[in-house]
Design an enzyme around this catalytic site. Sequence first.
Site, PDB file in Angstrom:
ATOM      1  N   GLY C  50       0.789  -1.238  -0.061  1.00  0.00           N
ATOM      2  CA  GLY C  50      -0.075  -0.102   0.033  1.00  0.00           C
ATOM      3  C   GLY C  50       0.786   1.091  -0.258  1.00  0.00           C
ATOM      4  O   GLY C  50       0.215   2.505  -0.014  1.00  0.00           O
ATOM      5  N   CYS C 259     -27.792  -9.766 -16.366  1.00  0.00           N
ATOM      6  CA  CYS C 259     -27.183  -9.640 -17.482  1.00  0.00           C
ATOM      7  C   CYS C 259     -27.961 -10.069 -18.471  1.00  0.00           C
ATOM      8  O   CYS C 259     -28.621 -11.129 -18.548  1.00  0.00           O
ATOM      9  CB  CYS C 259     -25.907 -10.622 -17.687  1.00  0.00           C
ATOM     10  N   CYS C 262     -26.029 -13.107 -20.724  1.00  0.00           N
ATOM     11  CA  CYS C 262     -25.750 -14.354 -19.929  1.00  0.00           C
ATOM     12  C   CYS C 262     -26.616 -14.863 -18.609  1.00  0.00           C
ATOM     13  O   CYS C 262     -26.518 -15.865 -18.398  1.00  0.00           O
ATOM     14  CB  CYS C 262     -24.268 -14.660 -19.441  1.00  0.00           C
ATOM     15  N   CYS C 284     -23.003  -7.822 -19.061  1.00  0.00           N
ATOM     16  CA  CYS C 284     -21.714  -7.938 -18.104  1.00  0.00           C
ATOM     17  C   CYS C 284     -20.680  -7.080 -18.742  1.00  0.00           C
ATOM     18  O   CYS C 284     -20.665  -6.928 -19.924  1.00  0.00           O
ATOM     19  CB  CYS C 284     -21.177  -9.186 -18.108  1.00  0.00           C
ATOM     20  N   CYS C 290     -18.812 -12.960 -19.609  1.00  0.00           N
ATOM     21  CA  CYS C 290     -20.191 -13.082 -19.998  1.00  0.00           C
ATOM     22  C   CYS C 290     -20.303 -14.204 -21.271  1.00  0.00           C
ATOM     23  O   CYS C 290     -21.078 -15.171 -21.407  1.00  0.00           O
ATOM     24  CB  CYS C 290     -20.372 -11.968 -20.586  1.00  0.00           C
TER      25      CYS C 290
END
Lengths: 356, 256, 296
Positions: C50, C259, C262, C284, C290
């Site tokens: 970080g 979606c 899909c 998606c 997808c």
Amino acid sequence: MYVAVKGGEKAIENAHNWLSEIRRGDVNVPNLEIDQIKEQLTLSVERVMSEGSLYDTDLAALAIKQSRGDLIEAIFLIRAYRTTLPRFGTSPPIKTEDMVCMRRISATYKDIPGKQKLGPTFDYTHRLLDFSLLAEGNIPKAEKRKVLKEKIPHVLRFLNKEGLIQKEKNNNYQPKDITRNPLEFPANRSERLQSLSRADEGFLLALAYSTQRGYARNHAFVGELRIGYVKVKYNIPELDIEIDIAEIIVTECESVNQFQGSKKTPAQFTRGYGLTFGQLERKAVSMALVDRALRWKEIGEEFVGAPAQDEEFVLSHCDNIQATGFLEHLKLPHYVDFQSELELVRRIRKEYEKNK
Amino acid sequence: MIIPLLKVTNLSKSYDNIVGCKNISMSLYPGEVLGIVGESGSGKTTLINCLSGNLEPDRGKIIFNINNKETDFLNISESEKRKFIRTDLAFVHQNPRDGLRLNVSAGGNIGEKLMSVGYRHYGNIRSLATKWVNKVEIDKSRIDDLPITFSGGMLQRLQIAKNLITSPNVIFMDEPTGGLDVSVQARVLDLIRSLVNELNLTVIIVSHDLAVIRLLADKMIVMKNGTVIESGLSDQVLEDPQQEYTQLLVSSVLQV
Amino acid sequence: MRKTNNVIKIKDFKVDKGLPFDQEYNFAYLDENTKKMIRRAIIKALCIPGYQVPFASREMPMPYGWGTGGVQVTASCLTKRDTLKIIDQGADDTTNAVSIRNFFKKTSNIKTTEITEKATLIQTRHRIPETPLKKKQIFVYQVPIPEPLAFLEPKVSETIKMHSLSEYGAMHVKLYEDISKNGHIETAYAYPVKTNDRYIMDPSPIPKFDNPKMNNSPAIQLFGAGREQRIYAIPPYTKVKSLDFEDYPFDPFKAEHACDICGSKNTYLDEIIVDDAGNKSFICSDTDFCNKRKNK
């Protein structure tokens, strides 16, 4: 059912082909030659070399041609190319006191050793469109003079002798190359000057202008502005000999600024310094003014919160390649983050309706 | 034996060639209010800034003793020092704008102090902030308003709330009523006095106004040219000043 | 007058000789010394999760802000055995993803894929794939503004101090203000996280829906910010926690739809306007996921 748009690849290819076509323009008009750009758009070429940090007139001219005359785009091409060049070594500092001047003026003294020399300048031209250039106009011949053999001393030396101007101390600091080391704050003057020397001309001009109008006012005189040829030397370590590897044009400006004095220092003149590749007078003078404004701390001046005094502000925003890149990235797809915001605004509004 | 909460020994600070304060030694006990008086340039602000960690003194010792834990204030790391300042000290500036974020709501300002010491429950932060807004006599409907919409007196009260909410062990106040209109000064002083009594606060207060010191301080020190020239119980010093300079100060103020 | 023709050239003028672009450059464009410098920064970043490591970012042949940081990190990690996947907005075929993939194809002749599982190195802008990342995968984020405190304090010299002393109170003030104004934390993307219980970090502008995927991930996650000259990292299996309040926990929401291609209900969706009446369709954003789901 909806099918997501495909074909980014095809779109990019077509767009780039169209770009090439439109860059060339009407094929009945002769193709622009690199030499023409190099010889006739010299100030564009020099700006590209200065902000691109690479002295090569051929490459700069090519970049200008390729970028359809968009100088920031041309600078970008040069910068990207520069990244890939190997480093053979570092040349010793150029000696501007040895410059073969084509122009050299001082606004502080009427007559100076080495004389004033106007040189090829737009100053004192009347800005009237010259329609004779539409045809092949008659070019007046400039009178030729012999190049002076003796060195032309820097004007500020004379103030130095009297002790009236702040002395520049040699602190034996080995300057860091800002293109090879990350810039960290506070930066020192060497790194500051490197940044300013490749900074965007327009940005520096605006900042310098702001100091003239009272934002960190440091009333400046052009102590000296000189433009001309200097030799670049290189020491070949294997042979231990120093040779001239190039002769380049540079513009150097030293400003003289009044200073009332502070607790630390009695009243004296102070200076700002500007140095650029090529004949870039506007930029060199701007650079000197901005350099001077940034020196408030070492002189013991007050920080009045002016943009030109704020080192982190100036250095973080002066590079036009960084700036233009980040600005233009707004044109990239942001569907995902936008979608995220859309959902949030919808939710907040829904709750607002519910609580009304 | 009571151990002093703060013990200062031979503290000195100068700027270039100008003396800020010189060889200051003093002690502060829990629950005490110490007043520092002197004209401007006497070094009182330098002293309070050194004690609160805003300035680095040149020489001397500052020892805090809080809950039997000794902290050598000038010999701890920067991060320990910042943490100590965050949790154990508070500083009320003369100008409340220096102690507040003007672009953050009143509640956010008070809450920041809590969050900086680890509070992570919004509801608790909110209710504590509301309690303190009330305590300093600001209407709780103003809790989400920005400080720029507040009057000078309200701003100062908000700053006081922000400083006291985490129950700091020592509170520094630099001319807390100095920037206020005379009409609002009394109300802020009154508030400080009642908070001091109610919460048994330990305070170091700097003022050039002897009336403020008389009202709030148990003990006082008088400074001139960077040194302490007289100290003792406030009543005693004010009733029976020993030094000529203190006599002058007292007489010039009390006769008005 | 001008004598620049006399200049001795260090480098031949070879751009016009018709050489194919790729042969003029080193593998993956950057020279080996630059890659070494960047790899050192990456190693340092992995050691201090970080923490933003300054590095001497190079000028790349694409603009700053278009992924130069990510490209430099990728170029430095890439080996000839790697299989590369590039996504932008979750998709392999968005313009900038195509452009960056072509760049690496040209300069390194590397194998590329659109299938998340098959990639050994994935560079992304704004999304983490729906398919979980695996051990030994390197996941590179393009980062515009690496400093999560920048919007509270624009000066880097100040934010460096705030990080080193963990003075993060102001960060929660922003969340507090959001809740008291709107009852919500208003950040929807680039939602700040705390890495390894120490540094507050900007996860790049991914939707906050993706934040939980960073936590305890088996992959190496690297973040490159070219313009701002910073690299930071999350080593594998590291705790990454999104900032929140105990009573207002982090909420990684998404559109409440499935979606339309899909049928997936738990993936991040793009909203598409399909006709002039403003009717919408949701699909998606991760095109690879997808496709796979649709074909199953």
